[in-house]
Design a protein around this motif. Structure first.
Motif, PDB file in Angstrom:
ATOM      1  N   ALA A  61       0.836  -1.200   0.000  1.00 24.43           N
ATOM      2  CA  ALA A  61       0.000   0.000   0.000  1.00 24.43           C
ATOM      3  C   ALA A  61       0.867   1.246   0.000  1.00 24.43           C
ATOM      4  O   ALA A  61       2.075   1.187   0.265  1.00 24.43           O
ATOM      5  CB  ALA A  61      -0.922   0.005   1.218  1.00 24.43           C
ATOM      6  N   ARG A  62       0.219   2.381  -0.289  1.00 22.54           N
ATOM      7  CA  ARG A  62       0.901   3.669  -0.151  1.00 22.54           C
ATOM      8  C   ARG A  62       1.025   4.004   1.331  1.00 22.54           C
ATOM      9  O   ARG A  62       0.042   3.931   2.071  1.00 22.54           O
ATOM     10  CB  ARG A  62       0.123   4.781  -0.851  1.00 22.54           C
ATOM     11  CG  ARG A  62       0.198   4.768  -2.351  1.00 22.54           C
ATOM     12  CD  ARG A  62      -0.286   6.089  -2.947  1.00 22.54           C
ATOM     13  NE  ARG A  62      -1.631   6.434  -2.541  1.00 22.54           N
ATOM     14  CZ  ARG A  62      -1.946   7.496  -1.819  1.00 22.54           C
ATOM     15  NH1 ARG A  62      -1.008   8.315  -1.372  1.00 22.54           N
ATOM     16  NH2 ARG A  62      -3.212   7.747  -1.518  1.00 22.54           N
ATOM     17  N   ARG A  63       2.204   4.404   1.731  1.00 20.23           N
ATOM     18  CA  ARG A  63       2.453   4.718   3.138  1.00 20.23           C
ATOM     19  C   ARG A  63       1.492   5.801   3.648  1.00 20.23           C
ATOM     20  O   ARG A  63       0.906   5.674   4.731  1.00 20.23           O
ATOM     21  CB  ARG A  63       3.904   5.186   3.314  1.00 20.23           C
ATOM     22  CG  ARG A  63       4.352   5.329   4.756  1.00 20.23           C
ATOM     23  CD  ARG A  63       5.753   5.906   4.832  1.00 20.23           C
ATOM     24  NE  ARG A  63       6.742   5.049   4.211  1.00 20.23           N
ATOM     25  CZ  ARG A  63       7.406   4.072   4.843  1.00 20.23           C
ATOM     26  NH1 ARG A  63       7.157   3.835   6.112  1.00 20.23           N
ATOM     27  NH2 ARG A  63       8.316   3.365   4.201  1.00 20.23           N
ATOM     28  N   LYS A  64       1.308   6.871   2.853  1.00 18.26           N
ATOM     29  CA  LYS A  64       0.441   7.971   3.285  1.00 18.26           C
ATOM     30  C   LYS A  64      -0.997   7.499   3.417  1.00 18.26           C
ATOM     31  O   LYS A  64      -1.708   7.897   4.346  1.00 18.26           O
ATOM     32  CB  LYS A  64       0.533   9.128   2.297  1.00 18.26           C
ATOM     33  CG  LYS A  64      -0.287  10.344   2.713  1.00 18.26           C
ATOM     34  CD  LYS A  64      -0.132  11.496   1.728  1.00 18.26           C
ATOM     35  CE  LYS A  64      -0.942  12.704   2.176  1.00 18.26           C
ATOM     36  NZ  LYS A  64      -0.836  13.839   1.222  1.00 18.26           N
ATOM     37  N   PHE A  65      -1.445   6.628   2.500  1.00 15.76           N
ATOM     38  CA  PHE A  65      -2.827   6.169   2.536  1.00 15.76           C
ATOM     39  C   PHE A  65      -3.123   5.409   3.817  1.00 15.76           C
ATOM     40  O   PHE A  65      -4.126   5.657   4.485  1.00 15.76           O
ATOM     41  CB  PHE A  65      -3.138   5.288   1.328  1.00 15.76           C
ATOM     42  CG  PHE A  65      -4.549   4.755   1.351  1.00 15.76           C
ATOM     43  CD1 PHE A  65      -5.597   5.533   0.887  1.00 15.76           C
ATOM     44  CD2 PHE A  65      -4.826   3.503   1.872  1.00 15.76           C
ATOM     45  CE1 PHE A  65      -6.910   5.060   0.933  1.00 15.76           C
ATOM     46  CE2 PHE A  65      -6.129   3.016   1.920  1.00 15.76           C
ATOM     47  CZ  PHE A  65      -7.175   3.800   1.455  1.00 15.76           C
ATOM     48  N   ILE A  66      -2.269   4.454   4.187  1.00 14.39           N
ATOM     49  CA  ILE A  66      -2.572   3.659   5.384  1.00 14.39           C
ATOM     50  C   ILE A  66      -2.419   4.478   6.660  1.00 14.39           C
ATOM     51  O   ILE A  66      -3.104   4.230   7.653  1.00 14.39           O
ATOM     52  CB  ILE A  66      -1.713   2.379   5.461  1.00 14.39           C
ATOM     53  CG1 ILE A  66      -0.230   2.705   5.648  1.00 14.39           C
ATOM     54  CG2 ILE A  66      -1.930   1.514   4.240  1.00 14.39           C
ATOM     55  CD1 ILE A  66       0.609   1.500   6.023  1.00 14.39           C
ATOM     56  N   THR A  67      -1.542   5.479   6.634  1.00 15.73           N
ATOM     57  CA  THR A  67      -1.378   6.347   7.804  1.00 15.73           C
ATOM     58  C   THR A  67      -2.647   7.162   8.048  1.00 15.73           C
ATOM     59  O   THR A  67      -3.088   7.334   9.189  1.00 15.73           O
ATOM     60  CB  THR A  67      -0.177   7.288   7.609  1.00 15.73           C
ATOM     61  OG1 THR A  67       1.013   6.502   7.419  1.00 15.73           O
ATOM     62  CG2 THR A  67       0.017   8.187   8.824  1.00 15.73           C
TER      63      THR A  67
ATOM     64  N   THR B 196      -7.967   0.415   5.519  1.00 12.57           N
ATOM     65  CA  THR B 196      -6.975  -0.624   5.237  1.00 12.57           C
ATOM     66  C   THR B 196      -7.352  -1.921   5.930  1.00 12.57           C
ATOM     67  O   THR B 196      -7.287  -3.010   5.328  1.00 12.57           O
ATOM     68  CB  THR B 196      -5.578  -0.163   5.693  1.00 12.57           C
ATOM     69  OG1 THR B 196      -5.288   1.123   5.128  1.00 12.57           O
ATOM     70  CG2 THR B 196      -4.512  -1.157   5.257  1.00 12.57           C
ATOM     71  N   ARG B 197      -7.758  -1.818   7.192  1.00 14.15           N
ATOM     72  CA  ARG B 197      -8.147  -3.012   7.952  1.00 14.15           C
ATOM     73  C   ARG B 197      -9.383  -3.683   7.349  1.00 14.15           C
ATOM     74  O   ARG B 197      -9.427  -4.913   7.221  1.00 14.15           O
ATOM     75  CB  ARG B 197      -8.412  -2.644   9.419  1.00 14.15           C
ATOM     76  CG  ARG B 197      -8.703  -3.851  10.309  1.00 14.15           C
ATOM     77  CD  ARG B 197      -8.838  -3.454  11.763  1.00 14.15           C
ATOM     78  NE  ARG B 197     -10.004  -2.601  11.999  1.00 14.15           N
ATOM     79  CZ  ARG B 197      -9.927  -1.309  12.273  1.00 14.15           C
ATOM     80  NH1 ARG B 197      -8.765  -0.697  12.350  1.00 14.15           N
ATOM     81  NH2 ARG B 197     -11.038  -0.606  12.473  1.00 14.15           N
ATOM     82  N   VAL B 198     -10.351  -2.882   6.956  1.00 11.63           N
ATOM     83  CA  VAL B 198     -11.565  -3.428   6.331  1.00 11.63           C
ATOM     84  C   VAL B 198     -11.211  -4.166   5.041  1.00 11.63           C
ATOM     85  O   VAL B 198     -11.694  -5.272   4.786  1.00 11.63           O
ATOM     86  CB  VAL B 198     -12.587  -2.308   6.046  1.00 11.63           C
ATOM     87  CG1 VAL B 198     -13.688  -2.809   5.102  1.00 11.63           C
ATOM     88  CG2 VAL B 198     -13.197  -1.807   7.346  1.00 11.63           C
ATOM     89  N   PHE B 199     -10.350  -3.549   4.230  1.00 11.08           N
ATOM     90  CA  PHE B 199      -9.974  -4.214   2.976  1.00 11.08           C
ATOM     91  C   PHE B 199      -9.293  -5.547   3.239  1.00 11.08           C
ATOM     92  O   PHE B 199      -9.635  -6.563   2.614  1.00 11.08           O
ATOM     93  CB  PHE B 199      -9.037  -3.337   2.137  1.00 11.08           C
ATOM     94  CG  PHE B 199      -8.512  -4.088   0.945  1.00 11.08           C
ATOM     95  CD1 PHE B 199      -9.285  -4.227  -0.191  1.00 11.08           C
ATOM     96  CD2 PHE B 199      -7.275  -4.712   0.995  1.00 11.08           C
ATOM     97  CE1 PHE B 199      -8.831  -4.969  -1.273  1.00 11.08           C
ATOM     98  CE2 PHE B 199      -6.810  -5.456  -0.082  1.00 11.08           C
ATOM     99  CZ  PHE B 199      -7.592  -5.587  -1.216  1.00 11.08           C
ATOM    100  N   LEU B 200      -8.318  -5.578   4.148  1.00 11.97           N
ATOM    101  CA  LEU B 200      -7.585  -6.817   4.406  1.00 11.97           C
ATOM    102  C   LEU B 200      -8.508  -7.898   4.964  1.00 11.97           C
ATOM    103  O   LEU B 200      -8.364  -9.080   4.632  1.00 11.97           O
ATOM    104  CB  LEU B 200      -6.426  -6.556   5.373  1.00 11.97           C
ATOM    105  CG  LEU B 200      -5.277  -5.703   4.819  1.00 11.97           C
ATOM    106  CD1 LEU B 200      -4.232  -5.455   5.910  1.00 11.97           C
ATOM    107  CD2 LEU B 200      -4.634  -6.367   3.605  1.00 11.97           C
ATOM    108  N   GLU B 201      -9.456  -7.497   5.781  1.00 12.16           N
ATOM    109  CA  GLU B 201     -10.399  -8.462   6.338  1.00 12.16           C
ATOM    110  C   GLU B 201     -11.241  -9.095   5.233  1.00 12.16           C
ATOM    111  O   GLU B 201     -11.405 -10.328   5.184  1.00 12.16           O
ATOM    112  CB  GLU B 201     -11.304  -7.764   7.359  1.00 12.16           C
ATOM    113  CG  GLU B 201     -12.282  -8.709   8.042  1.00 12.16           C
ATOM    114  CD  GLU B 201     -13.102  -8.010   9.121  1.00 12.16           C
ATOM    115  OE1 GLU B 201     -14.214  -8.481   9.402  1.00 12.16           O
ATOM    116  OE2 GLU B 201     -12.624  -7.000   9.675  1.00 12.16           O
ATOM    117  N   GLU B 202     -11.751  -8.266   4.323  1.00 11.31           N
ATOM    118  CA  GLU B 202     -12.587  -8.789   3.245  1.00 11.31           C
ATOM    119  C   GLU B 202     -11.770  -9.571   2.227  1.00 11.31           C
ATOM    120  O   GLU B 202     -12.249 -10.565   1.658  1.00 11.31           O
ATOM    121  CB  GLU B 202     -13.347  -7.649   2.568  1.00 11.31           C
ATOM    122  CG  GLU B 202     -14.370  -6.974   3.465  1.00 11.31           C
ATOM    123  CD  GLU B 202     -15.373  -7.960   4.046  1.00 11.31           C
ATOM    124  OE1 GLU B 202     -15.826  -8.868   3.319  1.00 11.31           O
ATOM    125  OE2 GLU B 202     -15.695  -7.838   5.259  1.00 11.31           O
TER     126      GLU B 202
END
Length: 349
Positions: free
Chosen positions: A239-245, A251-257
């Motif tokens: 992922a982009r560092r700025k986006f997850i920050t 980010t958590r929702v995406f990884l879970e799904e």
């Protein structure tokens, strides 16, 4: 194979991508026009963006095919924008470094090449569970005079530079006392490498599913060496560092799904093949072979996985395939942030 030292800049990664694709196309001109820039407007604690840009490759993406994430993000008032298809990981990372992609999945090698080019914006966020390595290989035609791996010395070998095919070939050659420089590298995207092999323009092809499944249905081939014991990491979500920050909740929702979609696909290979077939334009009966491809579920980005990836990076440096030694931990989010974006279903850090 010598690689010139690349300066730490966005242009450095552009040069690296052009190098890995041997100038077949200008990536900046080939990126899809549907890119949506991430909004910086505050929305609620846990995320800022009203749009999430997700990348997918020509090899297919079960999360996209299942439309797994759209309902969750819609409930949060967030629009999902699928960006692609990208021919391979290096091109996906180029788009991510340019800010046009927020999250994507790649093999072991592309993030290492990016780091070696001085890219700091791209970070690892989760691992993918590894396959047994039977989904990849170094292939020749069944009637080829090449009988064993060492026979490919001096032969034309087609593959995507900077991809996990690169690592498979380099490691396999080392096993038989050879180096990349001992073969004639034909740097092509995965689909182009497949076509060159089918058309008998190259003697050797390094590739994997779903293209492997398609080729073996059309022409008799032999696998000189699969990826068992070599490409064992399974790849990563990046992922982009700025986006997850700014968007740990998204980010958590995406990884879970994504993990749920992977679990479903692992348990329902026939249905997964049917879901992927329209995007890939490959018959579902062929795609069912891709059940050997990989375990699609995710895993926590543990110290042991980071250590394994470091060994891959060290190998590339020792073989003089990348210009400098890289520290994988520099591309891993700080532990508190990593804990915040990692779903509980993946396990504990």
């Amino acid at each position: 194979m010598k690689v010139a030292f690349l300066p730490q800049s966005h242009n450095a990664l552009k040069q690296l991508v052009r190098y890995t694709t041997i100038g077949l196309f200008a990536l900046s001109a080939s990126l899809p026009s549907s890119f949506v820039q991430t909004s910086q407007a505050q929305q609620k604690p846990g995320f800022k963006s009203k749009v999430i840009n997700l990348a997918y490759q020509t090899s297919g993406d079960i999360v996209k095919a299942r439309k797994q994430v759209e309902p969750r993000f819609k409930a949060l008032g967030v629009t999902v924008n699928w960006v692609g298809p990208f021919p391979a990981g290096p091109q996906l990372i180029e788009a991510m470094n340019a800010g046009r992609v927020d999250i994507g999945t790649v093999g072991e090698t592309p993030p290492i090449f990016a780091q070696a080019a001085g890219v700091t914006e791209v970070v690892y966020i989760a691992g993918r569970r590894p396959s047994k390595g039977t989904n990849q290989g170094i292939f020749v035609r069944a009637n080829s005079q090449i009988k064993k791996l060492s026979d490919i010395k001096g032969k034309k070998v087609a593959f995507q530079r900077g991809s996990n095919a690169h690592y498979l070939l380099a490691r396999a050659l080392k096993e038989v006392g050879l180096k990349i420089t001992d073969v004639k590298v034909v740097g092509l995207t995965p689909s182009e490498a497949r076509d060159a092999f089918i058309q008998d323009k190259v003697e050797v092809w390094v590739g994997g599913d779903p293209f492997y499944a398609l080729v073996e249905k059309n022409i008799p081939i032999r696998n000189l060496r699969n990826a068992a014991g070599i490409n064992t990491l399974g790849g990563f979500y990046i992922a982009r560092r700025k986006f997850i920050t700014e968007n740990p909740q998204l980010t958590r929702v995406f990884l879970e799904e994504a993990d749920k979609a992977g679990e479903w696909a692992d348990k329902n290979p026939r249905e997964a093949a049917q879901a992927l077939a329209p995007d890939l334009k490959i018959d579902a009966s062929i795609l069912e072979t891709v059940g050997r491809r990989t375990v699609r579920q995710l895993r926590v980005l543990s110290p042991s996985i980071i250590g394994e990836q470091q060994r891959v990076a060290d190998f590339y440096f020792q073989e003089k395939i990348i210009p400098r030694k890289v520290n994988i931990r520099d591309a891993v989010p700080p532990t508190p942030l990593l804990r915040e974006i990692t779903p509980k279903r993946l396990g504990q850090l």
